[in-house]
Motif scaffolding. Structure first.
Motif, short mmCIF file in Angstrom:
data_model
loop_
_atom_site.label_atom_id
_atom_site.label_comp_id
_atom_site.label_asym_id
_atom_site.label_seq_id
_atom_site.Cartn_x
_atom_site.Cartn_y
_atom_site.Cartn_z
N TYR A 145 0.84 -1.20 0.00
CA TYR A 145 0.00 0.00 0.00
C TYR A 145 0.88 1.25 0.00
CZ TYR A 145 0.95 -0.46 5.03
OH TYR A 145 1.56 -0.63 6.25
N ALA A 146 0.29 2.34 -0.48
CA ALA A 146 0.91 3.65 -0.39
C ALA A 146 0.35 4.35 0.84
CB ALA A 146 0.62 4.47 -1.64
N MET A 147 1.18 5.18 1.47
CA MET A 147 0.74 5.83 2.71
C MET A 147 1.30 7.23 2.80
SD MET A 147 1.18 4.39 6.58
CE MET A 147 0.36 5.20 7.96
N GLY A 148 0.49 8.12 3.34
CA GLY A 148 0.93 9.49 3.58
C GLY A 148 0.54 9.94 4.98
N LEU A 149 1.37 10.78 5.58
CA LEU A 149 1.11 11.34 6.91
C LEU A 149 0.94 12.84 6.77
CD1 LEU A 149 1.08 11.14 10.05
CD2 LEU A 149 3.57 11.43 9.98
N ILE B 128 -4.08 5.72 3.60
CA ILE B 128 -3.57 4.45 3.10
C ILE B 128 -4.33 4.08 1.83
CG2 ILE B 128 -3.32 1.97 3.58
CD1 ILE B 128 -3.14 2.68 6.54
N VAL B 129 -3.60 3.80 0.76
CA VAL B 129 -4.19 3.38 -0.50
C VAL B 129 -3.62 2.01 -0.87
CG1 VAL B 129 -4.53 3.92 -2.94
CG2 VAL B 129 -4.38 5.78 -1.26
N PRO B 130 -4.42 0.93 -0.74
CA PRO B 130 -3.92 -0.41 -1.07
C PRO B 130 -3.49 -0.51 -2.54
CG PRO B 130 -5.96 -0.56 0.19
CD PRO B 130 -5.79 0.87 -0.22
N LEU B 131 -2.37 -1.18 -2.76
CA LEU B 131 -1.90 -1.45 -4.11
C LEU B 131 -2.21 -2.88 -4.52
CD1 LEU B 131 1.55 0.37 -3.91
CD2 LEU B 131 -0.63 1.26 -4.74
N ARG B 132 -2.84 -3.60 -3.63
CA ARG B 132 -3.33 -4.96 -3.90
C ARG B 132 -4.44 -5.22 -2.91
NH1 ARG B 132 1.54 -8.88 -2.72
NH2 ARG B 132 -0.11 -10.41 -3.02
N ARG C 187 -9.66 -3.12 -0.85
CA ARG C 187 -9.43 -3.44 -2.25
C ARG C 187 -8.45 -2.46 -2.89
NH1 ARG C 187 -15.90 -3.91 -3.11
NH2 ARG C 187 -16.21 -5.86 -1.96
N ARG C 188 -7.75 -2.93 -3.86
CA ARG C 188 -6.80 -2.08 -4.56
C ARG C 188 -7.48 -0.81 -5.05
NH1 ARG C 188 -3.14 -3.88 -9.83
NH2 ARG C 188 -2.19 -1.83 -10.18
N GLY C 189 -6.87 0.34 -4.74
CA GLY C 189 -7.43 1.62 -5.16
C GLY C 189 -8.34 2.27 -4.15
N ASP C 190 -8.73 1.56 -3.07
CA ASP C 190 -9.50 2.19 -2.00
C ASP C 190 -8.67 3.30 -1.35
OD1 ASP C 190 -11.79 0.65 -2.21
OD2 ASP C 190 -11.20 -0.78 -0.66
N THR C 191 -9.35 4.20 -0.66
CA THR C 191 -8.65 5.22 0.14
C THR C 191 -9.15 5.12 1.58
OG1 THR C 191 -8.41 6.75 -1.73
CG2 THR C 191 -8.20 7.66 0.48
N LEU C 192 -8.26 4.70 2.46
CA LEU C 192 -8.56 4.58 3.88
C LEU C 192 -7.91 5.76 4.60
CD1 LEU C 192 -9.65 2.80 6.28
CD2 LEU C 192 -7.36 1.81 6.39
N THR C 193 -8.71 6.54 5.34
CA THR C 193 -8.16 7.65 6.11
C THR C 193 -8.37 7.39 7.59
OG1 THR C 193 -10.23 8.90 5.81
CG2 THR C 193 -8.41 9.38 4.31
N LEU C 194 -7.32 7.61 8.35
CA LEU C 194 -7.33 7.47 9.81
C LEU C 194 -7.01 8.83 10.39
CD1 LEU C 194 -5.13 4.23 9.92
CD2 LEU C 194 -7.62 4.35 9.79
N ASP C 195 -8.03 9.53 10.90
CA ASP C 195 -7.87 10.91 11.36
C ASP C 195 -7.95 10.99 12.88
OD1 ASP C 195 -7.87 11.58 8.69
OD2 ASP C 195 -9.93 12.34 8.70
N TRP C 196 -7.18 11.93 13.42
CA TRP C 196 -7.42 12.35 14.80
C TRP C 196 -7.95 13.77 14.76
CZ3 TRP C 196 -8.55 10.72 19.34
CH2 TRP C 196 -8.59 11.63 20.40
N VAL C 197 -9.16 13.98 15.31
CA VAL C 197 -9.80 15.29 15.31
C VAL C 197 -10.05 15.69 16.76
CG1 VAL C 197 -11.73 16.68 14.50
CG2 VAL C 197 -10.93 14.75 13.11
N PRO C 198 -9.34 16.68 17.28
CA PRO C 198 -9.56 17.10 18.68
C PRO C 198 -11.02 17.43 18.94
CG PRO C 198 -7.60 18.15 17.78
CD PRO C 198 -8.27 17.46 16.63
N GLY C 199 -11.53 16.93 20.06
CA GLY C 199 -12.92 17.15 20.42
C GLY C 199 -13.88 16.17 19.79
N VAL C 200 -13.41 15.40 18.84
CA VAL C 200 -14.25 14.40 18.16
C VAL C 200 -13.71 13.00 18.41
CG1 VAL C 200 -15.13 13.58 15.94
CG2 VAL C 200 -14.95 16.04 16.38
#
Length: 206
Positions: free
Chosen positions: A63-67, A90-94, A138-151
């Motif tokens: 997968y590809a990943m960005g912070l 996170i974007v799965p490549l497979r 699945r390949r091409g999905d976009t998974l986001t894991l966020d931290w939002v203060p107060g939420v």
């Protein structure tokens, strides 16, 4: 005010705030199969891409990943100390099965700092929530894991929330440690997430 005076004030501000915070944001990063944008809006705040790369298992790209952070950070402690919102993309490549995702998260959580039974239980619940989708990720999905203060910790797949926010910040920090801890799942990816230079990021295409 003269241009020279403005430049001097900006230089002083950077020295006061710290060199890391004043580093320019990375441009959109082309990782070959995936392009990650240079910024993301999270909790009403514009975050900048701190670093990005591709996770590998043996010779396979997984997968590809960005912070994304409010200010640039080059050390894990600085990322954990961030008061504002944060995002991992996170974007799965497979295709990744739900079981494989859950097992990977839990097996890679090696830091004793996050080893309490209660915390591990919450992490397992979160990992299972992510992997619960039929067919997993699945390949091409976009998974986001966020931290939002107060939420809390907000997990979304293709922009659709997967569960109610988890308010325990330690759970989100523990997730970060999977990739940024002392024994990360991929040391090369960790280096890129923590502000790898654009030249380093281009190596992810190989």
């Amino acid at each position: 005010m003269t241009l020279r005076r403005i430049r001097k004030l900006l230089a002083t501000a950077c020295a006061t705030a710290g060199a890391i915070a004043c580093l320019p944001a990375l441009p959109a990063v082309d990782l070959g199969e995936v392009t990650l944008e240079e910024s993301a809006l999270v909790g009403g705040q514009n975050l900048q891409l701190n670093g990005a790369g591709i996770a590998r298992r043996l010779v396979f790209k997984v997968y590809a990943m960005g912070l994304y952070l409010p200010d640039r950070a080059q050390h894990t402690d600085a990322v954990l100390a961030t008061d504002g919102p944060r995002r991992m993309t996170i974007v799965p490549l497979r295709d990744i099965s739900g079981d494989d995702f859950s097992e990977a998260v839990m097996s890679d959580l090696s830091s004793e700092r996050f080893a309490s039974a209660e915390l591990r239980g919450q992490l397992l619940s979160l990992a299972n929530t992510i992997g619960r989708r039929p067919g997993g990720l699945r390949r091409g999905d976009t998974l986001t894991l966020d931290w939002v203060p107060g939420v809390g910790a907000v997990v979304a797949l293709n922009r659709k929330p997967l569960a109610a926010p988890m308010r325990n910040r330690a759970v989100y920090d523990a997730l970060l440690m999977v990739w940024l801890g002392e024994k990360p799942t991929d040391p090369a990816l960790k280096a890129k997430l923590l502000g790898g230079a654009p030249a380093d990021l281009r190596e992810a295409r190989l």
